[in-house]
Design a protein around this motif. Structure first.
Motif, PDB file in Angstrom:
ATOM      1  N   ALA A 196       6.581  29.738   8.332  1.00 31.86           N
ATOM      2  CA  ALA A 196       7.315  29.814   6.966  1.00 31.86           C
ATOM      3  C   ALA A 196       6.909  30.949   6.154  1.00 31.86           C
ATOM      4  CB  ALA A 196       7.161  28.601   6.112  1.00 31.86           C
ATOM      5  N   PHE A 197       5.519  31.293   6.656  1.00 34.90           N
ATOM      6  CA  PHE A 197       4.897  32.335   5.460  1.00 34.90           C
ATOM      7  C   PHE A 197       5.043  33.814   6.597  1.00 34.90           C
ATOM      8  CE2 PHE A 197       3.020  28.341   4.385  1.00 34.90           C
ATOM      9  CZ  PHE A 197       3.371  28.449   2.978  1.00 34.90           C
ATOM     10  N   ASN A 198       5.943  33.779   7.203  1.00 35.11           N
ATOM     11  CA  ASN A 198       5.982  35.059   8.174  1.00 35.11           C
ATOM     12  C   ASN A 198       4.798  35.294   9.045  1.00 35.11           C
ATOM     13  OD1 ASN A 198       8.929  35.482   7.513  1.00 35.11           O
ATOM     14  ND2 ASN A 198       7.718  35.843   5.410  1.00 35.11           N
ATOM     15  N   TRP A 199       3.919  34.227   9.204  1.00 38.82           N
ATOM     16  CA  TRP A 199       3.079  34.561  10.412  1.00 38.82           C
ATOM     17  C   TRP A 199       3.707  34.572  11.574  1.00 38.82           C
ATOM     18  CZ3 TRP A 199      -1.254  36.860  10.307  1.00 38.82           C
ATOM     19  CH2 TRP A 199      -2.391  36.444  11.384  1.00 38.82           C
ATOM     20  N   PRO A 200       3.205  35.343  12.552  1.00 37.47           N
ATOM     21  CA  PRO A 200       3.781  35.295  13.729  1.00 37.47           C
ATOM     22  C   PRO A 200       3.723  34.417  14.763  1.00 37.47           C
ATOM     23  CG  PRO A 200       2.313  37.135  13.627  1.00 37.47           C
ATOM     24  CD  PRO A 200       2.492  36.658  12.162  1.00 37.47           C
ATOM     25  N   GLN A 201       2.481  33.701  14.685  1.00 40.87           N
ATOM     26  CA  GLN A 201       2.084  32.777  15.479  1.00 40.87           C
ATOM     27  C   GLN A 201       2.340  31.133  15.247  1.00 40.87           C
ATOM     28  OE1 GLN A 201       1.606  34.180  18.812  1.00 40.87           O
ATOM     29  NE2 GLN A 201       1.497  36.043  17.839  1.00 40.87           N
ATOM     30  N   HIS A 204      -0.757  28.035  12.677  1.00 38.63           N
ATOM     31  CA  HIS A 204      -1.368  27.937  11.488  1.00 38.63           C
ATOM     32  C   HIS A 204      -0.380  26.811  10.569  1.00 38.63           C
ATOM     33  CE1 HIS A 204      -3.764  31.330  12.267  1.00 38.63           C
ATOM     34  NE2 HIS A 204      -4.525  31.036  11.278  1.00 38.63           N
TER      35      HIS A 204
ATOM     36  N   ASP B  20      11.408  28.549   3.519  1.00 41.04           N
ATOM     37  CA  ASP B  20      11.063  27.226   4.279  1.00 41.04           C
ATOM     38  C   ASP B  20      10.052  26.507   3.670  1.00 41.04           C
ATOM     39  OD1 ASP B  20      12.906  27.401   6.438  1.00 41.04           O
ATOM     40  OD2 ASP B  20      11.489  28.189   7.851  1.00 41.04           O
ATOM     41  N   ALA B 130       1.457  40.293   6.446  1.00 42.12           N
ATOM     42  CA  ALA B 130       1.681  38.763   7.044  1.00 42.12           C
ATOM     43  C   ALA B 130       0.113  38.267   7.109  1.00 42.12           C
ATOM     44  CB  ALA B 130       2.289  38.999   8.487  1.00 42.12           C
ATOM     45  N   PRO B 131       0.135  36.896   6.730  1.00 44.53           N
ATOM     46  CA  PRO B 131       1.164  36.085   6.133  1.00 44.53           C
ATOM     47  C   PRO B 131       1.518  36.476   4.796  1.00 44.53           C
ATOM     48  CG  PRO B 131      -0.829  34.924   5.943  1.00 44.53           C
ATOM     49  CD  PRO B 131      -1.091  36.230   6.856  1.00 44.53           C
ATOM     50  N   ASP B 132       2.555  36.146   4.232  1.00 44.34           N
ATOM     51  CA  ASP B 132       3.093  36.290   2.860  1.00 44.34           C
ATOM     52  C   ASP B 132       3.530  35.020   2.200  1.00 44.34           C
ATOM     53  OD1 ASP B 132       5.543  35.831   3.862  1.00 44.34           O
ATOM     54  OD2 ASP B 132       6.544  37.348   2.790  1.00 44.34           O
ATOM     55  N   TYR B 133       3.706  35.119   0.969  1.00 48.94           N
ATOM     56  CA  TYR B 133       4.249  34.279   0.156  1.00 48.94           C
ATOM     57  C   TYR B 133       5.784  34.620   0.652  1.00 48.94           C
ATOM     58  CZ  TYR B 133       6.540  31.439  -3.573  1.00 48.94           C
ATOM     59  OH  TYR B 133       7.182  30.447  -4.179  1.00 48.94           O
ATOM     60  N   PRO B 134       6.659  33.667   1.031  1.00 50.49           N
ATOM     61  CA  PRO B 134       7.942  33.971   1.574  1.00 50.49           C
ATOM     62  C   PRO B 134       9.153  34.368   0.684  1.00 50.49           C
ATOM     63  CG  PRO B 134       7.430  31.826   2.138  1.00 50.49           C
ATOM     64  CD  PRO B 134       6.085  32.441   1.360  1.00 50.49           C
ATOM     65  N   ARG B 147      12.362  43.600   5.468  1.00 45.92           N
ATOM     66  CA  ARG B 147      10.851  43.408   5.465  1.00 45.92           C
ATOM     67  C   ARG B 147      10.172  44.221   6.660  1.00 45.92           C
ATOM     68  NH1 ARG B 147       6.817  40.479   7.653  1.00 45.92           N
ATOM     69  NH2 ARG B 147       5.415  39.210   6.072  1.00 45.92           N
ATOM     70  N   SER B 165       0.431  41.405  16.353  1.00 41.32           N
ATOM     71  CA  SER B 165       1.329  41.121  17.187  1.00 41.32           C
ATOM     72  C   SER B 165       2.862  41.286  16.936  1.00 41.32           C
ATOM     73  CB  SER B 165       1.002  40.009  17.932  1.00 41.32           C
ATOM     74  OG  SER B 165       1.115  38.943  17.555  1.00 41.32           O
ATOM     75  N   ALA B 166       3.121  41.097  15.561  1.00 38.77           N
ATOM     76  CA  ALA B 166       4.419  41.072  14.975  1.00 38.77           C
ATOM     77  C   ALA B 166       5.222  42.195  14.999  1.00 38.77           C
ATOM     78  CB  ALA B 166       4.310  40.816  13.468  1.00 38.77           C
TER      79      ALA B 166
END
Lengths: 232, 176
Positions: A196-201, A204, B20, B130-134, B147, B165-166
């Motif tokens: 949800a935080f756009n973390w790719p894996q 977490h 989300d 990444a990670p971000d506050y969405p 983005r 890896s994104a």
């Protein structure tokens, strides 16, 4: 665009790191947007540096507000600061003013909170001490999470969140939204999945450490019980 | 003549917009609460429900000024509030900020969306770690931008490294 102090990781970027980012921004002639809403929620004596203070040769837009540091999230009192090479940005600023006018103004009662908040006694400084409520809850939550096998959680230096990692060798989660949903249904604890935080894996999740010590302990124990079943 | 029964759809501009933190999992939590379950909500950084009260002085000032707050004010916000923010800039070492350079909003969230709407053209790219506050990614997409993934901050420490890896845009700066 940077979020500093960071949500969800709790990082507070050093001036040296900010300088590296700025070097990149200068090379590519970028505009800098800085979300600094957690700039007063710092632990262990950390100091915060506004990136805009290091970059009067770039256009910087800095965002902040009262929601977190002054615990008035419902007031919706925030601000945006334009600094640096404003002369290059007259047209963009006109666009901002146009949009600000289209919503007439921000909620007026809450604006009266800003002057007192910024000028008055900064009670947040007490909350973040090791003996303060936020400091204590942070330390407890980090330690309880790290006690769960396959969970690793870095101690955040700022903000209100923990972003623990689940070792994929122990917890082979493929869909972390399904993980969060299952955890909710089984243990009645609501977390946010890392993607949800756009973390790719999908490895977490994020929790806030705002609940009091008892509720925090209870909820992390429930997360631990759920993960124990997942390991088997 | 019967009314048209075709479906009413949300704007295509919302395609790819995702927030989300208040998504499907939270909707399920709300449903469970309505069924009487007590949920411990660790999902949103909302201090008040956890007993973090606002400083009395702040509430007193708002109450004191409430009767005089019934009209619109300047679109950028009240002068004393912006002046206080200006002084805050001086404390933080952000030079050259005047009252005119400060825009107050209904929380940072509104201003993020406003700033992206004012700047981003269709196809523009914003570099977001990444990670971000969405909300940032959502606001960029709502504004027609992309983005541009991404400078990965280590999930462990929130700092670096510079690789991920994104998926990343082909036009992003190489080192980002």
């Amino acid at each position: 665009m940077i979020i500093n102090p960071n949500n969800p990781t709790g990082a507070n970027y050093s001036p040296a790191f900010l300088e590296e980012l700025l070097e990149l921004a200068r090379q590519h002639n970028l505009i800098v947007f800085a979300d600094e809403i957690y700039d007063k929620i710092l632990y262990d004596g950390e100091q915060h540096t506004s990136i805009a203070a290091m970059a009067d040769d770039l256009l910087c837009v800095t965002f902040n507000g009262l929601s977190k540091s002054y615990r008035v999230a419902g007031f919706r009192a925030g601000w945006m600061i334009i600094s640096g090479t404003k002369h290059r940005a007259a047209d963009f600023i006109e666009g901002l003013e146009m949009l600000a006018s289209m919503r007439l103004c921000a909620n007026v009662p809450a604006q009266h909170a800003i002057q007192t908040a910024l000028g008055g006694y900064q009670s947040i400084n007490d909350l973040v001490l090791p003996t303060g409520r936020l400091g204590k809850q942070r330390d407890l939550a980090v330690s309880l999470l790290n006690d769960i096998p396959g969970v690793s959680c870095v101690t955040p230096r700022s903000a209100l969140y923990l972003f623990p990692r689940l070792d994929p060798n122990i917890y082979p989660i493929e869909d972390d939204e399904a993980f969060a949903l299952d955890l909710l249904r089984q243990e009645k604890v609501l977390v946010v999945q890392g993607t949800a935080f756009n973390w790719p894996q999908p490895d977490h999740f994020r929790i806030v450490f705002l609940p009091n010590v008892d509720d925090l302990t209870e909820s992390i124990q429930r997360i631990g019980s759920y993960l124990e079943r997942l390991r088997k | 003549m019967s009314a048209d029964q075709s479906l009413i759809l949300k704007s295509e501009k919302l395609k790819g917009v995702c927030y989300d933190i208040r998504g499907p999992v939270m909707r399920e939590a709300n449903r469970m609460e309505e069924d009487g379950h007590r949920i411990i909500k660790l999902n949103i950084g909302n201090p008040a429900p956890f007993g973090f009260g606002a400083p009395d002085e702040i509430l007193q000032d708002v109450i004191h000024n409430l009767a005089d707050s019934t009209g619109y004010c300047h679109s950028k916000g009240l002068f004393p509030a912006r002046k206080a923010v200006m002084h805050y800039c001086q404390e933080k070492g952000i030079d050259g900020v005047t009252i005119d350079d400060i825009i107050l909003g209904n929380g940072v969230s509104e201003l993020i969306v406003m700033a992206m709407q004012a700047l981003v053209n269709n196809g523009d790219e914003i570099l977001i770690p990444a990670p971000d506050y969405p909300l940032w990614t959502a606001a960029v997409r709502l504004s027609g931008g992309t983005r541009c993934t991404t400078c990965a901050m280590s999930s462990r420490t929130g700092n670096r490294p510079w690789m991920t890896s994104a998926p990343r845009s082909t036009t992003a700066p190489v080192r980002w």
